[in-house]
Enzyme design. Structure first.
Site, PDB file in Angstrom:
ATOM      1  N   THR A   1       0.849  -1.186   0.000  1.00  0.00           N
ATOM      2  CA  THR A   1       0.000   0.000   0.000  1.00  0.00           C
ATOM      3  C   THR A   1       0.884   1.236   0.000  1.00  0.00           C
ATOM      4  OG1 THR A   1      -1.758  -1.121   1.223  1.00  0.00           O
ATOM      5  CG2 THR A   1      -1.791   1.279   1.222  1.00  0.00           C
TER       6      THR A   1
ATOM      7  N   GLY B   1       1.073   5.714  -1.194  1.00  0.00           N
ATOM      8  CA  GLY B   1       0.270   6.922  -1.136  1.00  0.00           C
ATOM      9  C   GLY B   1      -0.671   7.077  -2.307  1.00  0.00           C
ATOM     10  N   MET B   2      -0.337   6.419  -3.451  1.00  0.00           N
ATOM     11  CA  MET B   2      -1.145   6.611  -4.654  1.00  0.00           C
ATOM     12  C   MET B   2      -1.806   5.333  -5.148  1.00  0.00           C
ATOM     13  SD  MET B   2       1.319   9.217  -6.795  1.00  0.00           S
ATOM     14  CE  MET B   2       0.070   9.470  -8.052  1.00  0.00           C
TER      15      MET B   2
ATOM     16  N   GLN C   1      -2.644   0.736  -4.392  1.00  0.00           N
ATOM     17  CA  GLN C   1      -2.478  -0.561  -3.734  1.00  0.00           C
ATOM     18  C   GLN C   1      -2.064  -1.574  -4.796  1.00  0.00           C
ATOM     19  OE1 GLN C   1      -6.211  -1.644  -1.931  1.00  0.00           O
ATOM     20  NE2 GLN C   1      -5.856  -0.435  -0.083  1.00  0.00           N
ATOM     21  N   VAL C   2      -1.219  -2.517  -4.398  1.00  0.00           N
ATOM     22  CA  VAL C   2      -0.823  -3.595  -5.300  1.00  0.00           C
ATOM     23  C   VAL C   2      -1.264  -4.912  -4.682  1.00  0.00           C
ATOM     24  CG1 VAL C   2       1.092  -4.744  -6.470  1.00  0.00           C
ATOM     25  CG2 VAL C   2       1.147  -2.273  -6.147  1.00  0.00           C
TER      26      VAL C   2
ATOM     27  N   ASP D   1      11.052   8.089 -11.884  1.00  0.00           N
ATOM     28  CA  ASP D   1      10.965   7.702 -10.474  1.00  0.00           C
ATOM     29  C   ASP D   1      11.930   6.561 -10.168  1.00  0.00           C
ATOM     30  OD1 ASP D   1      10.013   7.966  -7.891  1.00  0.00           O
ATOM     31  OD2 ASP D   1       8.253   6.705  -8.195  1.00  0.00           O
TER      32      ASP D   1
END
Length: 486
Positions: free
Chosen positions: A45, A47-48, A50-51, A162
């Site tokens: 989980t 900030g942007m 969920q996986v 990123d």
């Protein structure tokens, strides 16, 4: 009693496969998305997003499902991530399988991305478990694989934006680059005024904070930070907020360990240069890193060049024992002398642990035969000296290597920008296209040169580049084409 899967799907939204009201928390394990992807376990989980670990029930295979959290912008980023990552097909980049939309219990749309499910640990987890830096040889091997993946992404016109330890996974089959959530097309304007897509402060390139268009050099800054943290244990600016980053940058980065090879320290410093134009390309970084890879590379997904020779001579079948003992002794002496010279040359080329280039070679001598006896007994009389003829031939484009010709084109663009002969945004467009050219790869070079020549003509007609600079650029680009022709 819980209804069977088929009945449950019929009672849900038929197309999107969601079942509002079945779970107090959404999403939850066992939810079926788009009538195909069943969630199993929450893996991460952020900030942007969920996986989740999920099962593709149509193809009966495990997958990873990324569900963005938040507002419409998060949904838009998910769509962009799927589109950009779908351009890429490389063993060092996590594959994107699908993009779909589901319905939340409140009726809102939830986009999601279906990706390759990977096993392993991230570089961030490795550093955390180790409690400090990893051996520099392992760090170089990992960074070489990341640079190779970035070169492929940049060739496809995609900038990751990123690069950090949490987005590099060490899998049993090799290194994988993850999470293209804030990626962009090369040259795309940066219209994010909220800073939501800037990434993590400690890993953000300076130009991202200035709102400049996306460019591959941004990923090379991230590669430099990744390498810095792997070999030192911390990023160059160990901060958590943008305010802390601004204060830390005023004092400069933390020094690198002095025990690292000189070439590695130089590469990291170049990657972290505040000026994107002075950073290497991904292909150039890969070449430097592969030359530094130790003899036992770790966790690589790409074939790397063989490590430098260790100085051991190849053993050839023994020749018949013919000739006098003196001649045989001379032959052995010559072989030993040649082997010693080759060994010293390799040591000078490879460097020791501190990569020092100041050591002077020390040649071993053989007790069986001295250098003077080799010369007197085995060397035939020297031929009469030939007169030296000095010719002065002009340097032509054919004498240039592709890398040298490409460097000349880049220098011409930069000089034109500095003198005002090329408008800054036009110069940036040229530089982004030039960074996509890999000097080691012949495929596509002529097409890229043709594209640049068309752009030069177009920008000249628009008045965004002077006639003199345009003429010089065309000359340099034709030299680049000639250098690539055998």
């Amino acid at each position: 009693m819980r209804p069977a899967a088929g009945i449950r799907e019929l009672t849900c939204r038929a197309v999107l496969g969601e079942c509002p009201g079945m779970h107090d928390v959404w999403p939850d394990a066992d939810v079926l998305l788009a009538s195909r992807y069943r969630l199993i376990t929450l893996l991460e989980t952020g900030g942007m997003a969920q996986v989740w670990r999920a099962t593709d029930e149509l193809l009966d295979r495990p997958v990873a499902v990324k569900l963005p959290a938040g507002d419409t912008r998060a949904a838009h980023l998910a769509w962009r991530e799927a589109r950009l990552a779908a351009r890429l097909s490389h063993p060092g980049i996590a594959a994107v399988h699908d993009y779909r939309e589901a319905v939340r219990p409140d009726g809102s749309i939830a986009p999601f991305v279906v990706m390759e499910l990977l096993s392993g640990e991230t570089v961030a987890a490795r550093l955390c478990d180790a409690g400090g830096p990893m051996p520099w040889g392992e760090a170089v091997s990992i960074a070489a694989a990341v640079a190779e993946a970035l070169a492929a992404a940049h060739a496809a016109g995609v900038v990751h934006r990123d690069i950090k330890p949490g987005n590099v996974m060490l899998c049993p089959g090799g290194v994988k680059l993850l999470d293209f959530g804030i990626s962009a097309a090369a040259g795309e304007p940066d219209d994010d005024e909220t800073g939501a897509s800037f990434g993590t402060p400690a890993y953000a390139a300076p130009e991202r904070l200035d709102g400049k268009p996306a460019e591959p050099a941004t990923d090379l800054y991230g590669l430099g930070v990744l390498l810095f943290e792997m070999v030192s244990g911390d990023p160059p600016y160990d901060v958590n907020t943008w305010e802390e980053l601004a204060a830390a940058q005023a004092h400069g980065p933390t020094p690198l360990p002095a025990t690292l090879p000189v070439r590695l320290r130089e590469l990291i410093t170049r990657c972290l240069d505040d000026n994107p134009a002075r950073r290497p390309t991904a292909a150039q970084a890969r070449r430097v890193l592969t030359r530094l890879v130790p003899s036992a590379p770790a966790r690589l997904t790409i074939p790397l060049p063989k490590p430098p020779p260790t100085g051991h001579a190849k053993v050839l079948p023994a020749a018949p024992r013919t000739g006098s003992p003196v001649i045989r002794r001379v032959a052995v002496g010559v072989a030993l002398a040649v082997t010693a010279v080759a060994f010293v040359a390799v040591i000078n080329a490879v460097g020791g642990p501190d990569d020092s280039e100041s050591a002077q070679p020390v040649l071993p001598t053989s007790p069986a035969v001295s250098p003077s006896s080799v010369l007197t007994e085995a060397t035939p009389p020297p031929a009469p000296p030939q007169p030296t003829v000095t010719t002065s031939a002009p340097t032509t484009a054919a004498a240039l290597t592709v890398e040298a010709a490409l460097t000349r084109v880049q220098a011409t663009v930069e000089a034109g920008e500095e003198s005002g002969e090329i408008r800054p945004d036009v110069a940036l467009d040229f530089k982004n296209l030039l960074r996509l050219i890999d000097p080691d790869a012949d495929a596509g070079l002529n097409e890229k040169v043709d594209q640049l020549l068309r752009k030069v003509r177009q920008r000249q007609n628009e008045g965004n580049i002077t006639d003199t600079r345009a003429s010089l650029l065309r000359e340099r680009l034709n030299d680049l084409r000639s250098a690539s022709t055998p």
